[in-house]
Write an enzyme that holds these catalytic residues in place. Sequence first.
Site, PDB file in Angstrom:
ATOM      1  N   ASN A   9       0.875  -1.170   0.000  1.00 11.36           N
ATOM      2  CA  ASN A   9       0.000   0.000   0.000  1.00 11.36           C
ATOM      3  C   ASN A   9       0.910   1.217   0.000  1.00 11.36           C
ATOM      4  O   ASN A   9       1.493   1.567   1.019  1.00 11.36           O
ATOM      5  CB  ASN A   9      -0.895  -0.024   1.258  1.00 11.36           C
ATOM      6  CG  ASN A   9      -1.712   1.252   1.402  1.00 11.36           C
ATOM      7  OD1 ASN A   9      -1.789   2.063   0.470  1.00 11.36           O
ATOM      8  ND2 ASN A   9      -2.338   1.415   2.560  1.00 11.36           N
ATOM      9  N   TRP A  10       1.048   1.818  -1.181  1.00  9.49           N
ATOM     10  CA  TRP A  10       2.003   2.922  -1.317  1.00  9.49           C
ATOM     11  C   TRP A  10       1.511   4.224  -0.688  1.00  9.49           C
ATOM     12  O   TRP A  10       2.286   5.161  -0.538  1.00  9.49           O
ATOM     13  CB  TRP A  10       2.312   3.181  -2.799  1.00  9.49           C
ATOM     14  CG  TRP A  10       3.047   2.074  -3.490  1.00  9.49           C
ATOM     15  CD1 TRP A  10       3.523   0.914  -2.926  1.00  9.49           C
ATOM     16  CD2 TRP A  10       3.406   2.021  -4.869  1.00  9.49           C
ATOM     17  NE1 TRP A  10       4.147   0.157  -3.873  1.00  9.49           N
ATOM     18  CE2 TRP A  10       4.089   0.807  -5.078  1.00  9.49           C
ATOM     19  CE3 TRP A  10       3.211   2.883  -5.951  1.00  9.49           C
ATOM     20  CZ2 TRP A  10       4.579   0.435  -6.331  1.00  9.49           C
ATOM     21  CZ3 TRP A  10       3.700   2.518  -7.203  1.00  9.49           C
ATOM     22  CH2 TRP A  10       4.377   1.298  -7.378  1.00  9.49           C
ATOM     23  N   LYS A  11       0.218   4.284  -0.397  1.00 15.52           N
ATOM     24  CA  LYS A  11      -0.367   5.528   0.151  1.00 15.52           C
ATOM     25  C   LYS A  11      -0.012   6.711  -0.769  1.00 15.52           C
ATOM     26  O   LYS A  11       0.079   6.528  -1.979  1.00 15.52           O
ATOM     27  CB  LYS A  11       0.092   5.741   1.598  1.00 15.52           C
ATOM     28  CG  LYS A  11      -0.170   4.491   2.437  1.00 15.52           C
ATOM     29  CD  LYS A  11      -0.001   4.701   3.899  1.00 15.52           C
ATOM     30  CE  LYS A  11      -0.261   3.371   4.615  1.00 15.52           C
ATOM     31  NZ  LYS A  11      -0.213   3.496   6.066  1.00 15.52           N
ATOM     32  N   HIS A  94      -9.767   1.346   4.880  1.00 15.46           N
ATOM     33  CA  HIS A  94      -8.477   1.610   5.540  1.00 15.46           C
ATOM     34  C   HIS A  94      -8.706   2.636   6.657  1.00 15.46           C
ATOM     35  O   HIS A  94      -9.473   3.585   6.493  1.00 15.46           O
ATOM     36  CB  HIS A  94      -7.457   2.121   4.523  1.00 15.46           C
ATOM     37  CG  HIS A  94      -6.067   2.124   5.083  1.00 15.46           C
ATOM     38  ND1 HIS A  94      -5.635   3.085   5.972  1.00 15.46           N
ATOM     39  CD2 HIS A  94      -5.037   1.253   4.933  1.00 15.46           C
ATOM     40  CE1 HIS A  94      -4.392   2.806   6.325  1.00 15.46           C
ATOM     41  NE2 HIS A  94      -4.007   1.700   5.724  1.00 15.46           N
ATOM     42  N   GLU A  96      -7.016   5.052   7.658  1.00 14.19           N
ATOM     43  CA  GLU A  96      -6.733   6.445   7.303  1.00 14.19           C
ATOM     44  C   GLU A  96      -7.951   7.066   6.615  1.00 14.19           C
ATOM     45  O   GLU A  96      -8.255   8.233   6.808  1.00 14.19           O
ATOM     46  CB  GLU A  96      -5.474   6.519   6.425  1.00 14.19           C
ATOM     47  CG  GLU A  96      -4.229   6.292   7.270  1.00 14.19           C
ATOM     48  CD  GLU A  96      -3.041   5.694   6.529  1.00 14.19           C
ATOM     49  OE1 GLU A  96      -2.997   5.749   5.297  1.00 14.19           O
ATOM     50  OE2 GLU A  96      -2.147   5.156   7.226  1.00 14.19           O
ATOM     51  N   GLU A 166      -5.746  -4.614  10.452  1.00 18.48           N
ATOM     52  CA  GLU A 166      -4.678  -3.641  10.695  1.00 18.48           C
ATOM     53  C   GLU A 166      -4.971  -2.855  11.966  1.00 18.48           C
ATOM     54  O   GLU A 166      -5.731  -1.877  11.928  1.00 18.48           O
ATOM     55  CB  GLU A 166      -4.584  -2.658   9.515  1.00 18.48           C
ATOM     56  CG  GLU A 166      -4.307  -3.308   8.178  1.00 18.48           C
ATOM     57  CD  GLU A 166      -3.758  -2.304   7.185  1.00 18.48           C
ATOM     58  OE1 GLU A 166      -2.631  -2.500   6.726  1.00 18.48           O
ATOM     59  OE2 GLU A 166      -4.442  -1.306   6.890  1.00 18.48           O
ATOM     60  N   GLY A 172       2.158   2.420  10.742  1.00 22.62           N
ATOM     61  CA  GLY A 172       3.137   3.503  10.590  1.00 22.62           C
ATOM     62  C   GLY A 172       3.798   3.922  11.891  1.00 22.62           C
ATOM     63  O   GLY A 172       4.448   4.952  11.962  1.00 22.62           O
ATOM     64  N   SER A 212       3.064  -1.914  10.436  1.00 25.41           N
ATOM     65  CA  SER A 212       4.512  -1.977  10.718  1.00 25.41           C
ATOM     66  C   SER A 212       5.129  -3.342  10.465  1.00 25.41           C
ATOM     67  O   SER A 212       6.053  -3.759  11.168  1.00 25.41           O
ATOM     68  CB  SER A 212       4.815  -1.495  12.138  1.00 25.41           C
ATOM     69  OG  SER A 212       4.410  -0.150  12.278  1.00 25.41           O
ATOM     70  N   GLY A 233       2.696  -1.175   4.263  1.00 22.79           N
ATOM     71  CA  GLY A 233       2.793   0.244   3.919  1.00 22.79           C
ATOM     72  C   GLY A 233       4.241   0.636   3.675  1.00 22.79           C
ATOM     73  O   GLY A 233       4.811   0.382   2.608  1.00 22.79           O
ATOM     74  N   GLY A 234       4.870   1.227   4.683  1.00 23.30           N
ATOM     75  CA  GLY A 234       6.236   1.749   4.570  1.00 23.30           C
ATOM     76  C   GLY A 234       7.221   0.802   3.900  1.00 23.30           C
ATOM     77  O   GLY A 234       7.981   1.215   3.014  1.00 23.30           O
TER      78      GLY A 234
HETATM   79  P1  PGA Z   1       2.580   0.351   7.588  1.00 27.07           P
HETATM   80  O1  PGA Z   1       1.139   0.580   6.903  1.00 27.07           O
HETATM   81  O2  PGA Z   1       3.088  -0.969   7.102  1.00 27.07           O
HETATM   82  O3  PGA Z   1       3.406   1.507   7.140  1.00 27.07           O
HETATM   83  O4  PGA Z   1       2.349   0.344   9.082  1.00 27.07           O
HETATM   84  C1  PGA Z   1       0.260  -0.485   6.695  1.00 27.07           C
HETATM   85  C2  PGA Z   1      -1.024   0.030   6.073  1.00 27.07           C
HETATM   86  O5  PGA Z   1      -1.490   1.100   6.456  1.00 27.07           O
HETATM   87  O6  PGA Z   1      -1.611  -0.625   5.193  1.00 27.07           O
END
Ligand code: PGA
Length: 250
Positions: A9-11, A94, A96, A166, A172, A212, A233-234
């Site tokens: 997930n590149w956001k 998600h 966010e 999640e 994050g 994470s 994500g990251g």
């Molecule tokens: P993260 O994000 O791996 O950076 O914690 C995961 C996500 O939000 O899908």
Amino acid sequence: MRKKIVAGNWKMNLLLDEAEKLNKSIDDAVNQNSFGCEVYNFVPSIYLKSIVDNSKNIHIGAQNGHPEKVGAFTGEISMNQLSAIGSKAVLIGHSERRQLFNESEAFLKEKVNAAIEEDIKVFFCCGESLEQRESGKYIEVVISQLKNSLFHLPVEDFQKTVIAYEPIWAIGTGKTASPEQANAMHKAIREAISKVYSPAIAESTSILYGGSCNPANAKTLLSQSDIDGGLIGGASLKTEDFLTIISTYK
Ligand code: PGA
């Protein structure tokens, strides 16, 4: 056997050339290795067409899609627009989007329906806040997220979906759920699916962990009995890190 899936997930990260380069390196690596999982990248919508057209070995999805087909929704992209350019997966729910964009459970349910109608694979995200975890009611919270936006689907549509657990406190933040905490939640989700649908459907549903997840902890997390992959994500923004996570399923 449940499908194993590792999804990036590149956001809102990467410029076009960086995005294309990263995607190509992942697509090539998947071509050259026989990984035991499917690989997805959820990319910023502005790059979708170019990245879809240049991906042969991995699946490309959108990070969002609007439930209406057409209309006056400035800045939005509909599920049928996604489908028309060949993007066949979407993230829905998600944290966010729930938190920063106030997306309600009713709205998420509409998105789920619209995606299914366009034959787009739904990756439905759920997860509790730190406060909810500390209150001890985290299982109820997550199951109710699923009941309110996903479990209305008839079985033939539900079978096409993937669930991503999640915990918000792990996204994050560098804090991950312990493998035991994550696996316990995955088991609880599977039990809920079993009650709403059937034990066989529960057994065949892929449930991913996200929050994470990184090259150092992926092996232990992703090898838990009820964890069928990761939403990353990251660590999906660096070729080497993402490939290390993918190769958990060699
Ligand atoms: P993260 O994000 O791996 O950076 O914690 C995961 C996500 O939000 O899908």
